[in-house]
Enzyme design. Structure first.
Site, short mmCIF file in Angstrom:
data_model
loop_
_atom_site.label_atom_id
_atom_site.label_comp_id
_atom_site.label_asym_id
_atom_site.label_seq_id
_atom_site.Cartn_x
_atom_site.Cartn_y
_atom_site.Cartn_z
N SER A 30 -71.01 -4.48 -6.13
CA SER A 30 -71.28 -4.05 -4.76
C SER A 30 -72.61 -3.29 -4.74
CB SER A 30 -70.15 -3.13 -4.28
OG SER A 30 -70.44 -2.65 -3.00
N CYS A 70 -61.45 4.38 0.45
CA CYS A 70 -60.65 3.36 1.12
C CYS A 70 -59.20 3.78 1.27
CB CYS A 70 -60.71 2.04 0.35
SG CYS A 70 -62.37 1.54 0.01
#
Ligand code: PLP
Length: 393
Positions: free
Chosen positions: A200, A326
């Site tokens: 990422s 998250c």
């Protein structure tokens, strides 16, 4: 008031050099890389140059790199792509560690509902998988093993090289979520013997919403996003060239600066942890006895609630977290700390500090001063702290 950002595992700011590299691709070089004309060719050139940079960083070939919208999509493409690939039977078996990011764990939970079976490997008290457990979990119908390179909460490094060997010898595909490791540690797909590897961009000072999946040449997957023939048919959708250029540039800088970064950040973390241990009672630094990412520190304070600690830190200008961004808002203690067997009373008082390029010694001194005050204040009003039998960590 002083502002100290200590949540670099959640995300990083965009490097100004990366922003400059991206700038022309918003307005001047705006073409669609699939278009046959000059505008398209220029965009295509930037796309393929970026693909080469990403590939080189992890020892892959350019055609083995597929750009995605980030780590979550890469993990989904790896797991779902293997599960539903042509010829697979709908009841295959997967092996994953129990401390994977939710992008892996929740995807596995959904695959289970669709008939697949999943073994969630235990970890030891330091948060590491035992490669022998991987071996023992392999069945005749195992289609994939997925173990992360480095955990996002504790920073612990998993024995992924050994696990890759086991997978290769058993003829099973191996996926590695290297989102927190790439750009901070050397990562090489050959040494890891991995078939699929997720990266990422926003963890390494690149833009958000972009990442990649390494797909070893010869590995067949079923695409998750279907449409046009973009990204060699693995992922449909017009490529976000500005983001891809930024991602590749951020990766290049991270790799070039890795040695200096590792040394500086390791020293800062050492200072942080030794000061915390010196000045605050009843604190545990997790995974401290094994190899960890140099910038991550996860610590548990007895008899306090992490949410209260974080709130008080925020009031003093310090941004830290209680685990993965998250999972913020979930009342349960982290699945990672639970898997490590950390008692819930301690897990509830655990925070993650992840350092970055901008942090200084002054930030560390300020943070330790504030942390000491906050923990002291909260313990004074904690019923658990007044009970001496609860104090052991
Ligand atoms: N995997 C790990 C280990 C992560 O830490 C994260 C993000 O925190 C992800 C996957 C998801 O990456 P992204 O935010 O790019 O979707």
């Amino acid at each position: 008031m002083k502002q100290v950002y200590l949540d670099y595992n959640a995300t990083t700011p965009l490097d100004s050099r990366v922003f400059e590299a991206m700038r022309p691709y918003f307005m001047e070089t705006f073409g669609n890389p699939s278009s046959p004309h000059r505008y398209g060719r220029l965009a295509k050139q930037a796309l393929e140059d970026s693909r080469r940079v990403v590939a080189r960083t992890i020892g892959a070939e350019p055609e083995e790199i597929v750009f995605t919208s980030g780590g979550t999509e890469s993990d989904n493409l790896a797991l779902r792509g293997v599960a539903y690939r042509k010829g697979s039977n709908r009841k295959g078996h997967m092996i994953v560690s129990s401390i994977e990011h939710h992008a892996v764990i929740k995807t596995c939970n959904i695959l289970e509902k669709d008939g697949f079976s999943v073994t969630y490997l235990p970890v030891d008290g330091q948060g590491q998988v035992d490669p022998d457990d991987v071996k023992k979990s392999i069945r005749h119908d195992t289609i994939l093993i997925s173990v992360m390179f480095a955990n996002n909460e504790t920073g612990v490094l998993e024995p992924v090289g050994e696990i890759g060997n086991i997978a290769r010898e058993s003829g099973i595909l191996f996926h590695c979520d290297a989102v927190q490791a790439v750009g901070k540690m050397p990562v090489d797909v050959e040494a890891l013997r991995t078939d699929l590897l997720s990266i990422s961009s926003h963890k390494i000072y690149g833009p958000k919403g972009i990442g990649s999946l390494f797909i070893r040449s010869g590995v067949e997957l079923s695409p998750v996003i279907t449409g046009g023939h973009h990204e060699m048919g693995w992922r449909a959708g017009t490529e976000n060239i500005a983001a891809i250029v930024g991602f590749a540039h951020a990766l290049k800088i991270a790799v070039e600066d890795m040695d200096v970064y590792q040394k500086t950040i390791f020293n800062l973390r050492h200072k942080l942890e030794s000061c915390v241990l010196d000045r605050i009672d009843q604190v545990k630094i997790y995974s401290a006895d094994v190899c960890r990412l140099p910038h991550t520190s996860c610590m548990g304070f007895a008899s306090v609630e992490a949410e209260s600690v974080l709130l008080h830190l925020d009031l003093k200008g310090i941004a830290a977290s209680s685990g993965s961004a998250c999972t913020t808002g979930e009342p349960e203690p982290s699945h990672v700390l639970r898997a490590m067997g950390i008692p819930s009373t301690l897990a509830q008082g655990s925070i993650r500090i992840s350092l970055g390029r901008e942090n200084t010694e002054d930030d560390i001194h300020y943070t330790v001063d504030v942390l000491e005050q906050v923990i002291d204040q909260l313990r004074k009003i904690s019923s658990q702290w007044s009970n001496p039998s609860q104090k052991a960590v």
